[in-house]
Structure formats: structure tokens, C-alpha cells
Write a protein that holds these residues in place. Structure first.
Motif, short mmCIF file in Angstrom:
data_model
loop_
_atom_site.label_atom_id
_atom_site.label_comp_id
_atom_site.label_asym_id
_atom_site.label_seq_id
_atom_site.Cartn_x
_atom_site.Cartn_y
_atom_site.Cartn_z
N PRO A 156 7.02 3.52 5.33
CA PRO A 156 6.73 4.96 5.30
C PRO A 156 7.22 5.62 6.59
O PRO A 156 7.17 5.03 7.66
CB PRO A 156 5.20 5.01 5.19
CG PRO A 156 4.70 3.68 5.62
CD PRO A 156 5.82 2.70 5.44
N GLN A 157 7.69 6.84 6.45
CA GLN A 157 8.15 7.65 7.58
C GLN A 157 7.56 9.05 7.40
O GLN A 157 8.23 9.94 6.90
CB GLN A 157 9.67 7.74 7.62
CG GLN A 157 10.38 6.43 7.85
CD GLN A 157 10.34 6.08 9.32
OE1 GLN A 157 10.77 6.84 10.17
NE2 GLN A 157 9.81 4.91 9.61
N GLY A 158 6.28 9.22 7.75
CA GLY A 158 5.62 10.50 7.50
C GLY A 158 5.47 10.71 6.00
O GLY A 158 4.93 9.88 5.31
N GLN A 190 0.80 -1.23 0.00
CA GLN A 190 0.00 0.00 0.00
C GLN A 190 0.83 1.27 0.00
O GLN A 190 0.29 2.35 0.15
CB GLN A 190 -0.94 0.00 1.22
CG GLN A 190 -1.85 -1.19 1.29
CD GLN A 190 -2.68 -1.37 0.01
OE1 GLN A 190 -3.18 -0.39 -0.55
NE2 GLN A 190 -2.81 -2.59 -0.45
N LEU A 191 2.11 1.17 -0.14
CA LEU A 191 2.97 2.35 -0.13
C LEU A 191 2.70 3.19 -1.39
O LEU A 191 2.74 2.67 -2.50
CB LEU A 191 4.44 1.92 -0.12
CG LEU A 191 5.48 2.99 0.07
CD1 LEU A 191 5.38 3.57 1.49
CD2 LEU A 191 6.86 2.42 -0.14
N PRO A 192 2.37 4.47 -1.21
CA PRO A 192 2.11 5.29 -2.40
C PRO A 192 3.38 5.47 -3.23
O PRO A 192 4.49 5.36 -2.70
CB PRO A 192 1.65 6.63 -1.82
CG PRO A 192 1.98 6.60 -0.38
CD PRO A 192 2.23 5.19 0.02
N PRO A 193 3.22 5.74 -4.51
CA PRO A 193 4.40 5.95 -5.36
C PRO A 193 5.23 7.12 -4.85
O PRO A 193 4.72 8.07 -4.26
CB PRO A 193 3.81 6.27 -6.73
CG PRO A 193 2.41 5.76 -6.69
CD PRO A 193 1.97 5.85 -5.26
#
Length: 178
Positions: A106-108, A68-71
Motif C-alpha cells: 500500500p502507498q497511501g 490485509q490489502l483492501p480490494p
């Protein structure tokens, strides 16, 4: 098959030397293709590419790549070069039966990419120098693996172009995390 693999390695070495030249002349930065890239998909491609070499050493390859990580907007060619250099080094410097992990989280608004191995590690006195062009740790064990000292230099430059940071954690005999 061995000759073909060595031809591919030589081709990659030539590509890396040309990339160093382009970066130093600023040419690479004028021709960046900033596009949305799914880092998880790119990391899977890199892991797939080194899978044979890892299998020959009975290495366990671990992927922690969120779906689910956005591009991320980046230059895909340079990002592939970055990931490939880090993963290839991890495989190269990890002994038989060890583990190499590629992790993205993800980190923010940012993304953290980790390449972790259970390899030979890097002594503390070399941590500040491993990103220098043509620097290789010359302690016998690392030297026997070959290398030109270009890969981590390129990694640092690619990360800088993308406004990121790169660091390492490592101790001899306990592996490395980039």
C-alpha cells in the motif's frame, strides 16, 4: 506438451494483438468491468501460471503479497493482463538459477506493484522506448528470447486506463524492476 505450450503462447499472442486493436479503437475502455479486486490473489494466480516455466529454469519465485490489502477497484481482466505480461517477461529474461519477485504494498490510497528480476537487464538508452508498440531490444541476448514488443505496450496502456504510472529501473546484467 511442447506443442500444447506453443499453442497456448500463440493464443496469448492473438489475444494481445486483439487487445491492442481494442485499446486503439477505444473499444476496451467502453467495456471495462470496474469491480473490487484483491490484487494479492490475482498476483498469486499469475505466479502460479508461470511456475512451471520458472521451475524449468530453476528460478526462485518470491511473492511479497500482503493478506490485509483492501480490494482495488479495477478491471480484473486488464489487471491480469498487466501482471501476466510483467511476470512472464521477468521469467523469460532471467537466466537459470535467478530470481523473480512480485511485490505489492500500500502507498497511501494507492497500491505499488513491483515485478523484480535478476535477469539480463535493459540498457539505459532503451528505457524510454520499451513501452512503445512493437519495440524490442535488439541486442542479440534479448532477441533470442523472442517476443513481439506488445506486452510492455499493453502494460503501459492498462496502467494509464487505471490512472497509474509505470516505470522501470534496470541495468544490463543486473536485472530489472517494473
Amino acid at each position: 506438451e511442447v506443442a500444447l505450450q506453443n499453442c497456448h503462447r500463440l493464443g496469448r499472442l492473438i489475444d494481445e494483438i486483439l487487445e491492442v486493436s481494442r485499446l486503439e479503437q477505444g473499444v476496451a475502455q467502453r467495456h471495462l468491468d470496474w469491480t473490487p479486486v484483491r490484487l494479492s490473489d490475482l498476483a498469486r494466480k499469475v505466479v502460479h501460471f508461470v511456475r512451471t516455466e520458472a521451475a524449468l529454469k530453476s528460478l526462485r519465485l518470491v511473492e511479497r503479497l500482503p493478506e490485509q490489502l483492501p480490494p482495488v477497484v479495477c478491471d480484473e481482466r486488464l489487471m491480469h493482463l498487466l501482471l501476466f505480461n510483467l511476470v512472464e517477461n521477468a521469467v523469460k529474461f532471467t537466466g537459470e538459477g535467478g530470481e523473480v519477485a512480485v511485490e505489492i504494498e500500500p502507498q497511501g490510497h494507492d497500491v505499488r506493484v513491483r515485478v523484480r528480476d535478476t535477469g539480463i537487464g535493459i540498457a539505459r538508452e532503451h528505457h524510454d522506448r520499451v513501452f512503445e508498440k512493437f519495440f524490442t531490444v535488439d541486442d542479440g541476448s534479448a532477441r533470442s528470447h523472442g517476443g513481439t514488443g506488445i506486452g510492455l505496450y499493453l502494460a503501459r496502456e492498462v496502467v494509464a486506463i487505471h490512472d497509474g504510472t509505470i516505470r522501470l529501473e534496470s541495468r544490463p546484467g543486473q536485472g530489472t524492476i517494473f
